[in-house]
Write an enzyme that holds these catalytic residues in place. Structure first.
Site, PDB file in Angstrom:
ATOM      1  N   ASP A  69       0.863  -1.173   0.000  1.00 40.84           N
ATOM      2  CA  ASP A  69       0.000   0.000   0.000  1.00 40.84           C
ATOM      3  C   ASP A  69       0.908   1.235   0.000  1.00 40.84           C
ATOM      4  O   ASP A  69       1.652   1.461   0.943  1.00 40.84           O
ATOM      5  CB  ASP A  69      -0.881  -0.032   1.256  1.00 40.84           C
ATOM      6  CG  ASP A  69      -1.757   1.200   1.366  1.00 40.84           C
ATOM      7  OD1 ASP A  69      -2.438   1.500   0.386  1.00 40.84           O
ATOM      8  OD2 ASP A  69      -1.740   1.855   2.412  1.00 40.84           O
ATOM      9  N   THR A 102      -2.911   5.023  -3.999  1.00 44.35           N
ATOM     10  CA  THR A 102      -1.786   5.765  -3.413  1.00 44.35           C
ATOM     11  C   THR A 102      -0.476   5.447  -4.128  1.00 44.35           C
ATOM     12  O   THR A 102       0.409   6.288  -4.190  1.00 44.35           O
ATOM     13  CB  THR A 102      -1.643   5.426  -1.922  1.00 44.35           C
ATOM     14  OG1 THR A 102      -1.728   4.018  -1.768  1.00 44.35           O
ATOM     15  CG2 THR A 102      -2.731   6.062  -1.124  1.00 44.35           C
ATOM     16  N   THR A 103      -0.335   4.215  -4.641  1.00 45.70           N
ATOM     17  CA  THR A 103       0.901   3.860  -5.361  1.00 45.70           C
ATOM     18  C   THR A 103       0.897   4.546  -6.724  1.00 45.70           C
ATOM     19  O   THR A 103       1.889   5.146  -7.132  1.00 45.70           O
ATOM     20  CB  THR A 103       0.988   2.330  -5.555  1.00 45.70           C
ATOM     21  OG1 THR A 103       0.662   1.711  -4.324  1.00 45.70           O
ATOM     22  CG2 THR A 103       2.369   1.913  -5.965  1.00 45.70           C
ATOM     23  N   ASP A 400      -8.842   0.018   2.099  1.00 44.94           N
ATOM     24  CA  ASP A 400      -8.886   0.529   0.727  1.00 44.94           C
ATOM     25  C   ASP A 400     -10.211   0.168   0.053  1.00 44.94           C
ATOM     26  O   ASP A 400     -10.826   0.995  -0.617  1.00 44.94           O
ATOM     27  CB  ASP A 400      -7.724  -0.051  -0.107  1.00 44.94           C
ATOM     28  CG  ASP A 400      -6.419   0.697   0.160  1.00 44.94           C
ATOM     29  OD1 ASP A 400      -6.411   1.483   1.118  1.00 44.94           O
ATOM     30  OD2 ASP A 400      -5.435   0.492  -0.555  1.00 44.94           O
TER      31      ASP A 400
END
Length: 535
Positions: A69, A102-103, A400
């Protein structure tokens, strides 16, 4: 450089411009900043997509985190460089706002920086590059809006929501159970969602984990799970239609508040004192029984004698329950938290259809399930797994998925995943670049190239030939005018993401592009880095 001697005749060297040694200006500063930003992005690049790798992070006290994450990796990583810290902030803001992607947002920012470096080397002014990026990001965000699809869902048909959550979970460690976990996440969100206001309060979803069992044993409990057991082993483990008194006052005789000294010089006095304490406690228990409570949940503890008396008077009790759990229990059961015994009334009791104690494995681990509550607006997801790290990572993955489901309830537009929207935006931005006569045109084209880096990273991480795969998919999109063609990461034999059921939220994708562009603009505008000289 000059050589000098101190009073003891020891030579030392004097360097000119000692102070300005750690000062970078102009192009050097920009290049240093860009390389710092791309270094952070490169770390995350390999953990993008369903075949992405995980990172193992060790904290100074030896705690180990295994995760892919993006926000967690950057949060735990010790980043010294100021520009690196901007990247950490970037992933954090994506996490706060959207919860997923987020990545991708950091990989995108890294790609934009790499492209910017090439333009700067050609002598294009950084402000012009930044303006070109701004123009391109507007085109891309509008284009995403055009290729997005609305889907209808209602409490009876939650399949589209589940499909989108499965896409999020497919890039995590837990992808083998993504179907069941996605269903759990969606059901949890639907249980607490306010569909008229299109809002979801994620605080009402509690995520608990217990080591042992397997991932498939993860369950959704319509109620609250408390990591405590009944205070006395012989109290009933199963209470139907419980009426719960939720207390934040200690369940024991009061201690005198002032400095005191009690002289007990005869056995009778001691007996009287003890009798008094017992009577006081008896009254407390009686008070609870009078208002009709069949279970007491207390924030504080009580001693063994009190425990015995409670057992004797058939009043099951739970002690040392934390404040957060108490609040959730109060919300779920519709009860009120009572700070003083005098205020305990029948209206303030919470109601639950079933309170049961469940033990796990061969250990003495027990937990309390409070189910079928009066107000089912609080639910718990209970995760099982082989070890602590697995459970922690599953918690992050489910978080998530919950965020994705919440975003879809707020705005039910989706785009197809697998790098398809990036490729489609890249084609649209490239086509629009010709309209801009100035130097910005180069920056707009560079933005289109940077967009390709996300599908490229997906292909690389899936073990495919990156450039070959990307050009094949791109030409297919142009030929068929089909914005659903993406990288076939799972080797399903088709590039059409509609058939593979790979969806992402529209607001998540748009936010990624906007945030990445903002951060890159900020980094490009820095032309002088003055850091304190290190001695």
């Amino acid at each position: 450089m000059a050589l000098a001697f101190d009073e003891y005749g020891r030579p030392f060297i004097i360097l000119r411009e000692q102070e300005s040694k750690s000062r970078l200006r102009g192009l050097d500063a920009q290049k240093a900043n860009i390389s710092a930003g791309t270094a952070v992005a490169r770390i995350l690049r390999t953990s993008l997509g369903p075949k992405g790798m995980d990172k193992m992070l060790q904290s100074p006290d030896g705690d180990i985190t295994i995760t892919n994450d993006g926000a967690t990796i950057l949060e735990q990583m010790d980043v010294d460089n100021q520009i690196g810290k901007l990247m950490v902030e970037l992933s954090r803001s994506q996490d706060y706002e959207i919860g997923d992607g987020t990545t991708g947002v950091v990989v995108m920012a890294g790609a934009l920086l790499e492209q910017a470096e090439r333009l700067l080397e050609r002598g294009i002014h950084p402000i012009r590059v930044a303006e070109g990026y701004e123009i391109a990001s507007k085109i891309a965000v509008d284009h995403l809006q055009q290729i997005s699809h609305k889907f209808e869902f209602n409490p009876t048909n939650i399949e589209p929501l589940v499909q989108t959550c499965m896409t999020t979970l497919s890039s995590k460690i837990v992808n083998r159970c993504k179907r069941s976990l996605a269903e759990i996440a969606v059901k949890a969100v639907m249980a607490v969602a306010d569909l008229e206001r299109k809002d979801v309060n994620l605080d009402l979803i509690k995520i608990e984990g217990k080591v042992g069992g397997k991932l498939e044993d993860t369950e959704l409990i319509y109620g609250i799970l408390v990591d405590k057991d009944m205070s006395h082993p012989q109290m009933p483990k199963h209470i139907q239609d419980a009426k719960i008194a939720i207390l934040t006052c200690p369940f024991e005789p009061p201690k005198p508040k002032t400095k005191h000294k009690v002289d007990i010089d005869t056995v009778e006095k001691f007996q009287t004192l003890r009798e008094q304490e017992r009577k006081y406690f008896d009254d407390m228990v009686q008070q609870c029984k009078d208002v009709g409570a069949t279970l007491v949940i207390c924030q504080w503890g009580f001693d063994d004698e009190a425990n015995h008396l409670l057992m004797h008077r058939n009043l099951p009790a739970v002690r040392w329950v934390g404040g957060v759990e108490l609040e959730l229990i109060a919300i779920a059961t519709g009860g009120r938290i009572v700070p003083r015994f005098q205020e305990l009334t029948a209206e303030k009791l919470g109601k639950a259809g079933l309170v049961r104690e469940k033990s796990f494995g061969t250990t003495k681990d027990r937990m309390l399930y409070i189910e079928h509550c009066a107000n089912s607006k609080a639910v718990t997801i209970f995760i099982r797994g082989g070890n602590k790290m697995m459970i922690e990572e599953t918690k992050r993955s489910i978080h998530d998925a919950l965020c994705v489901a919440r975003n879809l309830i707020r705005n039910n537009s989706i785009v197809y995943g697998g790098g398809a929207p990036e490729i489609s935006c890249s084609i649209a931005v490239e086509a629009a670049a010709d309209k801009y006569p100035g130097v910005e045109q180069y920056a707009v084209r560079a933005f289109a190239d940077a967009l390709d880096s996300v599908p490229m990273a997906l292909a690389e991480n899936s073990g495919l030939q990156p450039i070959e795969t990307l050009s094949a998919v791109k030409s297919q999109q142009i030929k068929e005018k089909n914005a659903c063609c993406g990288i076939d990461c799972n080797d399903a034999g088709t590039n059409d993401m509609r058939e593979q059921n790979v969806f992402e939220t529209l607001i998540g994708k748009q936010q990624q592009l906007l945030l990445a562009t903002q951060v890159v603009k900020m980094i490009l505008k820095i032309d002088d880095v003055i850091s304190p000289s290190e001695y």
